[in-house]
Motif scaffolding. Structure first.
Motif, PDB file in Angstrom:
ATOM      1  N   ARG A  29       0.830  -1.199   0.000  1.00 59.66           N
ATOM      2  CA  ARG A  29       0.000   0.000   0.000  1.00 59.66           C
ATOM      3  C   ARG A  29       0.871   1.260   0.000  1.00 59.66           C
TER       4      ARG A  29
ATOM      5  N   THR B  81      -6.689   5.807  -5.392  1.00 62.99           N
ATOM      6  CA  THR B  81      -7.533   4.624  -5.198  1.00 62.99           C
ATOM      7  C   THR B  81      -9.020   4.907  -5.422  1.00 62.99           C
TER       8      THR B  81
ATOM      9  N   THR C 113      -8.053   1.361 -12.274  1.00 67.27           N
ATOM     10  CA  THR C 113      -6.640   1.218 -12.615  1.00 67.27           C
ATOM     11  C   THR C 113      -6.456   0.204 -13.750  1.00 67.27           C
TER      12      THR C 113
ATOM     13  N   LEU D 118      -2.530  -5.634  -6.548  1.00 70.34           N
ATOM     14  CA  LEU D 118      -3.533  -4.587  -6.335  1.00 70.34           C
ATOM     15  C   LEU D 118      -4.934  -5.149  -6.096  1.00 70.34           C
ATOM     16  N   HIS D 119      -5.335  -6.092  -6.926  1.00 65.38           N
ATOM     17  CA  HIS D 119      -6.710  -6.573  -6.894  1.00 65.38           C
ATOM     18  C   HIS D 119      -6.913  -7.675  -5.860  1.00 65.38           C
TER      19      HIS D 119
ATOM     20  N   GLU E 279      -8.181  -3.769  -4.125  1.00 64.65           N
ATOM     21  CA  GLU E 279      -8.680  -2.650  -4.936  1.00 64.65           C
ATOM     22  C   GLU E 279      -9.748  -3.202  -5.885  1.00 64.65           C
ATOM     23  N   LYS E 280     -10.846  -2.465  -6.036  1.00 66.62           N
ATOM     24  CA  LYS E 280     -12.018  -3.009  -6.726  1.00 66.62           C
ATOM     25  C   LYS E 280     -11.878  -3.073  -8.253  1.00 66.62           C
TER      26      LYS E 280
END
Lengths: 278, 100
Positions: free
Chosen positions: A215, A226, A230, A247-248, A253-254
């Motif tokens: 992060r 965020t 992305t 990231l996912h 992260e959505k």
């Protein structure tokens, strides 16, 4: 989603080599790596000949993916543990690919083949015998796959993360430094892209850095917003799968997509904007 | 492709004049060490590339001209750093000895 849902340790894998319902799958570019020795019970997938269409530049169809997994003896309800060389680049690519076709339970072996070898753990040349299955894939989940038009439209609007090395990003090199310098027509990067080399997400032994470190890397140091979607890219889409995973899957992260066409496509398009620093 | 090609020191088919090649052999106790990981770090210490040594311990990078560090990882050994300078059109030979 937590780290334990998507990553397993080498110790865990060693304890579960013969557990029914768990299938280890080695994914390498260089399949001779598997042939010279692999983790006991692991089946082999070739990221190129198995997962890519051999005529057009795209993935194999849903039907071909179903036939492939059926032939390899992988069932829909199996827990698939992916690992491979190159710091799990191609295993991460396969992970993203399995998710693309809707496999529900897939995880990465943290550190992949390198960690396993550096630990001095056993490898075998015995090929496992698995009964054929009747695998059913889902339609591609396009929420995790970006194409070129969406990537061009994302300039200045969404986060673009270029995960190649600084020299590839600046335009000094066209390919990673262990390869002859060829491929795309132009060198450089997509304007507004942040450069966060995939390697910053990994330790020397190939394991992923902690959630806090990740992060800090993406948000504090690189300035990832965020609140925006992305798109990650590299040269051919495997290193960016590694970052997509970070990231996912790890940070949760959505809206994160992998642009698998990556620089070999973008850097050869006519008329698109390119930034070059050297 | 992004993966590591077979590590041999044969330069056939490579236009050396256009490349800045760094290559060598990793050994342990005087014998070639296959299966070691050699990482190429740039002058700021940033990771750039990594290859696995061949059965004869060989590794090779197509770098850019300048200063680099080779970080060698071998099973059950501490990482070992070696400084090297790549030159355009040249093949710089650097051998690495991992403590036995």
């Amino acid at each position: 989603m937590s780290r334990a849902d998507v990553l397993v340790t080498a110790d865990w894998a060693a304890d579960n080599l013969n557990t029914p319902g768990i299938v280890l799958v080695e994914v390498d570019e260089d399949t001779s790596a598997y042939d010279t020795g692999h983790i006991e019970g692991a089946v082999k997938l070739d990221w190129k000949s198995d997962l890519q269409d051999q005529v057009i530049r795209d993935f194999v169809s849903k039907e071909k993916f179903e036939a492939l997994l059926s032939a390899k003896g992988i069932s829909n309800d199996d827990t698939v543990i992916l690992y491979g060389g190159n710091n799990n680049w191609f295993a991460a690519y396969a992970y993203w690919y399995f998710k693309l076709y809707g496999h529900s339970d897939v995880k990465l072996l943290d550190g992949g083949r390198k960690k396993w070898e550096l630990d001095g753990r056993e490898l075998t040349t015995d090929t496992p015998a698995r009964d054929k299955t009747s695998y059913t894939a889902k339609e591609q989940d396009k929420t995790i796959r970006a194409f070129r038009d969406e990537t061009i439209e994302a300039i200045g609007k969404k986060n673009l993360i270029d995960v190649r090395s600084p020299d590839e990003f600046s335009g000094k090199l066209l390919a990673p430094a262990h390869l002859p310098q060829e491929q795309s027509q132009r060198a450089g990067h997509i304007p507004t892209a942040l450069n966060v080399p995939w390697s910053k997400a990994a330790n020397d032994d190939g394991t992923f850095r902690s959630d806090d470190e990740l992060r800090k890397l993406y948000v504090e140091e690189a300035g990832l917003d965020t609140s925006k979607p992305t798109i990650a890219y590299c040269r051919i889409g495997e290193r960016s799968s590694h970052t997509w995973f970070a990231l996912h899957e790890l940070l949760g992260e959505k809206d994160v997509k992998n642009y698998d066409g990556s620089w070999t496509e973008y850097g050869s398009l006519v008329g698109v904007p390119v930034e070059k620093d050297v | 492709m992004c993966g590591a090609p077979a590590q041999t020191l044969d330069l056939e088919g490579i236009d050396v004049a256009k490349e800045s090649i760094v290559q060598g052999t990793v050994s342990r106790g005087g014998s070639p060490l296959g299966g070691a990981y050699v990482r190429l770090l740039d002058s700021s210490g940033e990771f750039t590339a990594e290859v696995v040594t061949s059965a004869t311990g060989a590794f090779r990078f197509f770098a850019a001209p300048g200063d680099w560090t080779l970080r060698t990882l071998a099973p059950k050994a501490a990482p070992l750093d070696t400084a090297v300078t790549a030159v355009l059109g040249d093949v710089v030979e650097t051998d690495v000895e991992v403590p036995a």
